[in-house]
Scaffold this motif. Structure first.
Motif, PDB file in Angstrom:
ATOM      1  N   GLY A 107       0.806  -1.227   0.000  1.00 19.08           N
ATOM      2  CA  GLY A 107       0.000   0.000   0.000  1.00 19.08           C
ATOM      3  C   GLY A 107       0.828   1.261   0.000  1.00 19.08           C
ATOM      4  N   LEU A 108       2.165   1.131   0.048  1.00 19.92           N
ATOM      5  CA  LEU A 108       3.023   2.308   0.135  1.00 19.92           C
ATOM      6  C   LEU A 108       2.863   3.238  -1.066  1.00 19.92           C
ATOM      7  CD1 LEU A 108       5.361   4.031   1.227  1.00 19.92           C
ATOM      8  CD2 LEU A 108       6.955   2.409   0.163  1.00 19.92           C
ATOM      9  N   ILE A 109       2.921   2.712  -2.263  1.00 20.39           N
ATOM     10  CA  ILE A 109       2.885   3.565  -3.456  1.00 20.39           C
ATOM     11  C   ILE A 109       1.546   4.263  -3.590  1.00 20.39           C
ATOM     12  CG2 ILE A 109       2.904   3.498  -5.987  1.00 20.39           C
ATOM     13  CD1 ILE A 109       5.125   1.412  -5.769  1.00 20.39           C
ATOM     14  N   SER A 110       0.460   3.551  -3.363  1.00 27.06           N
ATOM     15  CA  SER A 110      -0.873   4.164  -3.429  1.00 27.06           C
ATOM     16  C   SER A 110      -1.011   5.286  -2.403  1.00 27.06           C
ATOM     17  CB  SER A 110      -1.945   3.098  -3.192  1.00 27.06           C
ATOM     18  OG  SER A 110      -3.223   3.687  -3.114  1.00 27.06           O
ATOM     19  N   ALA A 111      -0.565   5.029  -1.178  1.00 27.05           N
ATOM     20  CA  ALA A 111      -0.650   6.042  -0.127  1.00 27.05           C
ATOM     21  C   ALA A 111       0.229   7.249  -0.451  1.00 27.05           C
ATOM     22  CB  ALA A 111      -0.244   5.440   1.216  1.00 27.05           C
ATOM     23  N   ALA A 112       1.428   6.999  -0.987  1.00 24.69           N
ATOM     24  CA  ALA A 112       2.330   8.099  -1.333  1.00 24.69           C
ATOM     25  C   ALA A 112       1.725   8.988  -2.421  1.00 24.69           C
ATOM     26  CB  ALA A 112       3.676   7.543  -1.790  1.00 24.69           C
ATOM     27  N   LEU A 113       1.117   8.384  -3.430  1.00 23.70           N
ATOM     28  CA  LEU A 113       0.496   9.162  -4.498  1.00 23.70           C
ATOM     29  C   LEU A 113      -0.690   9.971  -3.973  1.00 23.70           C
ATOM     30  CD1 LEU A 113       0.542   6.550  -7.416  1.00 23.70           C
ATOM     31  CD2 LEU A 113       2.001   8.568  -7.160  1.00 23.70           C
ATOM     32  N   ARG A 114      -1.544   9.329  -3.152  1.00 19.45           N
ATOM     33  CA  ARG A 114      -2.693  10.044  -2.596  1.00 19.45           C
ATOM     34  C   ARG A 114      -2.243  11.149  -1.655  1.00 19.45           C
ATOM     35  NH1 ARG A 114      -5.711   7.245   0.723  1.00 19.45           N
ATOM     36  NH2 ARG A 114      -4.461   5.351   0.803  1.00 19.45           N
ATOM     37  N   GLY A 115      -1.226  10.848  -0.857  1.00 14.32           N
ATOM     38  CA  GLY A 115      -0.724  11.861   0.067  1.00 14.32           C
ATOM     39  C   GLY A 115      -0.163  13.070  -0.651  1.00 14.32           C
ATOM     40  N   LEU A 116       0.531  12.827  -1.762  1.00 17.14           N
ATOM     41  CA  LEU A 116       1.121  13.933  -2.516  1.00 17.14           C
ATOM     42  C   LEU A 116       0.057  14.857  -3.073  1.00 17.14           C
ATOM     43  CD1 LEU A 116       3.477  15.379  -3.948  1.00 17.14           C
ATOM     44  CD2 LEU A 116       3.270  13.690  -5.782  1.00 17.14           C
ATOM     45  N   VAL A 117      -0.947  14.300  -3.740  1.00 14.69           N
ATOM     46  CA  VAL A 117      -1.922  15.159  -4.443  1.00 14.69           C
ATOM     47  C   VAL A 117      -2.985  15.744  -3.518  1.00 14.69           C
ATOM     48  CG1 VAL A 117      -1.592  13.963  -6.626  1.00 14.69           C
ATOM     49  CG2 VAL A 117      -3.353  13.162  -5.070  1.00 14.69           C
ATOM     50  N   THR A 118      -3.119  15.205  -2.301  1.00 14.65           N
ATOM     51  CA  THR A 118      -4.118  15.757  -1.376  1.00 14.65           C
ATOM     52  C   THR A 118      -3.528  16.707  -0.346  1.00 14.65           C
ATOM     53  OG1 THR A 118      -3.898  13.803   0.059  1.00 14.65           O
ATOM     54  CG2 THR A 118      -5.651  13.767  -1.610  1.00 14.65           C
ATOM     55  N   SER A 119      -2.228  16.905  -0.388  1.00  9.76           N
ATOM     56  CA  SER A 119      -1.593  17.732   0.651  1.00  9.76           C
ATOM     57  C   SER A 119      -1.080  19.069   0.121  1.00  9.76           C
ATOM     58  CB  SER A 119      -0.427  16.954   1.281  1.00  9.76           C
ATOM     59  OG  SER A 119       0.563  16.651   0.307  1.00  9.76           O
ATOM     60  N   VAL A 120      -1.284  19.354  -1.152  1.00  6.49           N
ATOM     61  CA  VAL A 120      -0.786  20.599  -1.736  1.00  6.49           C
ATOM     62  C   VAL A 120      -1.900  21.638  -1.791  1.00  6.49           C
ATOM     63  CG1 VAL A 120       0.931  19.381  -3.099  1.00  6.49           C
ATOM     64  CG2 VAL A 120      -1.307  19.858  -4.090  1.00  6.49           C
ATOM     65  N   PRO A 121      -1.568  22.929  -1.859  1.00  6.02           N
ATOM     66  CA  PRO A 121      -2.590  23.978  -2.004  1.00  6.02           C
ATOM     67  C   PRO A 121      -3.415  23.786  -3.267  1.00  6.02           C
ATOM     68  CG  PRO A 121      -0.448  24.926  -1.436  1.00  6.02           C
ATOM     69  CD  PRO A 121      -0.208  23.477  -1.739  1.00  6.02           C
ATOM     70  N   LYS A 122      -4.646  24.295  -3.265  1.00  9.86           N
ATOM     71  CA  LYS A 122      -5.557  24.093  -4.400  1.00  9.86           C
ATOM     72  C   LYS A 122      -4.993  24.629  -5.700  1.00  9.86           C
ATOM     73  CE  LYS A 122      -9.883  24.030  -1.751  1.00  9.86           C
ATOM     74  NZ  LYS A 122     -11.204  24.670  -1.551  1.00  9.86           N
ATOM     75  N   GLN A 123      -4.265  25.744  -5.631  1.00 12.10           N
ATOM     76  CA  GLN A 123      -3.735  26.341  -6.854  1.00 12.10           C
ATOM     77  C   GLN A 123      -2.618  25.505  -7.474  1.00 12.10           C
ATOM     78  OE1 GLN A 123      -3.760  27.682  -3.846  1.00 12.10           O
ATOM     79  NE2 GLN A 123      -1.882  28.846  -3.355  1.00 12.10           N
ATOM     80  N   LEU A 124      -2.079  24.565  -6.712  1.00  9.75           N
ATOM     81  CA  LEU A 124      -1.014  23.709  -7.226  1.00  9.75           C
ATOM     82  C   LEU A 124      -1.491  22.284  -7.493  1.00  9.75           C
ATOM     83  CD1 LEU A 124       1.986  24.804  -4.944  1.00  9.75           C
ATOM     84  CD2 LEU A 124       1.482  25.543  -7.285  1.00  9.75           C
TER      85      LEU A 124
END
Length: 509
Positions: A107-124
């Motif tokens: 589950g590491l890769i899935s979590a890393a991808l979700r964590g990356l795209v859900t933790s950035v500001p909306k404009q980014l």
């Protein structure tokens, strides 16, 4: 009226590509046919006395060897097992996938991808989505399954058009196959085929090549694809789609506390492993440095496959232990077995591809074709940037009909790598131009294995989405990626910078 005609032409072209592609044999059958063709052609050309001057040994001649002679038939039987087990990409890909498989199935890769795209500001968020797509190539095809639907969910949750999010993720994943900050499973796979092809002309040169031959260019491409993909999404694709009027509402699946804890633990373990590898490779006393003057001249570059295995396996294992997706050694064994079970089709393909590549080399047809092809190109004066652009166009066109990157390169490398070496271009450059063409046309190829899956994801938000709709949405990415990637390649060639560690642009004997 003109738009209808243009749309009709596009759809007719796509339908033709789909019909022709679907009529092609399975890659396994295709390689079996090619292997048989090499055997028959070797007999024909040998009887004609076809030969060329040996490019590596002045005054000597290379003749086509007849594989249907008594000695040739004996070779076919004696070499079959060795052709399979000695197929360069086989071992490297399977070893690499052991590490990547644990990172993916824990589950590491899935979590890393979700964590990356859900933790950035909306404009980014667009840039983060494209960047995550590019980086997802480290886990083979996981990006198509994980990130493409996640992109649609994210955009829908933010009140943006979900198909724009899906398109941005799809473009990043497809374009990312030739761009990454890390080495991926595709690098050793393609590199093995490239080394095999180069060894037909110059075994000594092929012996010093490494799997990171395009790494510097790949790193620069990450930022190029992220920037271009973001601009195309925000300025072209999303405005064209307009306001989403569907009734599908989405809630973003944010990381759970145990997943966050697992990610931090995995990240720390990655740093520890990285430090350990650095201590083995960087100091002159390091075992992987072996006293070499520089890291490029050291054995380290030849040990990248086990390094990739460790760099994925350890963080994947740590994440699994923290999140309880790995509880004991049986779980590890089961996940490794599951990963290897998915490689069955590749192993079968490797058997027939290994025979084709070995026959092509043994018959000397590859060298004869390469020498004659190089002489023809030199006589026409067709070389330099125009030749590279033509090769990209040819590779991209073939990709519309044969989706597998490894299958295409196994067919093309034995022909084009020695030929390009004959006119002074390195195998590393030939592989890179192929990868650019493959990545940029994956986005619009209806025969790409995951194309139907992406359509299914899109139809959740718009039931009318079909092949034509998706390709018209993705075409701006394909065009923009091709233009800017080619520009970067031309600039890179003009500067003469290495494409990767110890990987020059030009080949010298």
């Amino acid at each position: 009226m003109s738009n209808q005609k243009k749309q009709g032409f596009v759809m007719r072209s796509l339908n033709t590509i789909e019909r022709v592609g679907n009529k092609l044999p399975d890659p396994v059958t295709l390689f079996a046919i090619f292997a048989l063709a090499v055997v028959v052609l070797s007999a024909i050309f040998s009887s004609m006395g076809m030969s060329v001057p040996d490019p590596m040994n002045e005054g000597e001649v290379i003749e086509v060897r007849n594989l249907l002679s008594s000695e040739g038939i004996l070779y076919l039987f004696q070499s079959m097992v060795g052709n399979f087990t000695g197929f360069a990409p086989l071992g490297t890909v399977l070893v690499t996938m052991l590490g990547i498989g644990i990172a993916e199935r824990s589950g590491l890769i899935s979590a890393a991808l979700r964590g990356l795209v859900t933790s950035v500001p909306k404009q980014l968020i667009t840039a983060a989505l494209v960047f995550a797509g590019v980086m997802s190539s480290m886990a083979s095809d996981a990006g198509y399954v994980v990130l493409t639907p996640l992109g649609a969910v994210l955009f829908a949750g933010l009140g943006r058009h979900p198909l724009a999010g899906l398109a941005a993720a799809f473009a990043g994943v497809s374009g990312g196959y030739s761009a990454n900050l890390l080495l991926t499973s595709l690098d050793p796979l393609l590199a093995g085929l490239t080394q095999d092809a180069a060894s037909m002309l110059d075994p000594e040169y092929a012996g010093q090549m490494n799997v990171a031959m395009n790494y510097y260019f790949m790193i620069a491409s990450v930022f190029l694809i992220t920037i271009v993909g973001t601009i195309v999404t925000d300025k072209i694709v999303e405005p064209r789609l307009g306001t989403y009027k569907g009734d599908v509402k989405e809630e973003v699946d944010y990381l759970r506390p145990e997943e966050k804890k697992g990610l931090w633990a995995a990240f720390i373990s990655l740093i520890v492993v990285g430090i350990g590898v650095a201590l083995l490779a960087l100091p002159e006393w390091g075992p992987l440095r072996a006293g070499a003057d520089s890291i490029i001249d050291s054995p380290f570059l030849q040990t990248l496959v086990p390094v990739i295995l460790i760099m994925f396996f350890v963080p994947g294992f740590v994440y699994g232990k923290v999140t309880k997706s790995i509880r004991n050694d049986k779980d590890v064994a089961n996940q490794l077995s599951e990963t290897m079970s998915t490689m069955g089709s590749y192993i079968v393909l490797a058997f027939v591809a290994g025979q084709f590549v070995a026959y092509f080399s043994e018959s000397k047809l590859g060298i004869v074709l390469a020498v004659n092809g190089a002489e023809f190109l030199e006589s026409t004066g067709f070389k330099g940037i125009p030749l590279i652009l033509t090769f990209i166009a040819i590779s991209g066109f073939i990709n519309l009909f044969i989706g597998s990157a490894s299958a295409k390169w196994a067919i093309m490398a034995p022909v084009f790598v020695p030929m390009m070496m004959g006119i002074g271009y390195s195998p590393e450059l030939t592989q890179l131009t192929y990868r650019i063409a493959d990545s940029t046309t994956n986005i619009i190829s209806p025969l790409m294995p995951y194309f139907a899956i992406v359509i299914a994801f899109a139809q959740k938000y718009d039931k009318k989405v079909g092949i034509g709709t998706l390709i018209s949405t993705m075409l701006p990415y394909s065009i923009a990626f091709t233009i800017f990637w080619v520009i970067m390649l031309v600039v890179w060639m003009l500067t003469g910078l290495d494409l990767g560690p110890g990987s020059p642009i030009f080949y010298t004997k």
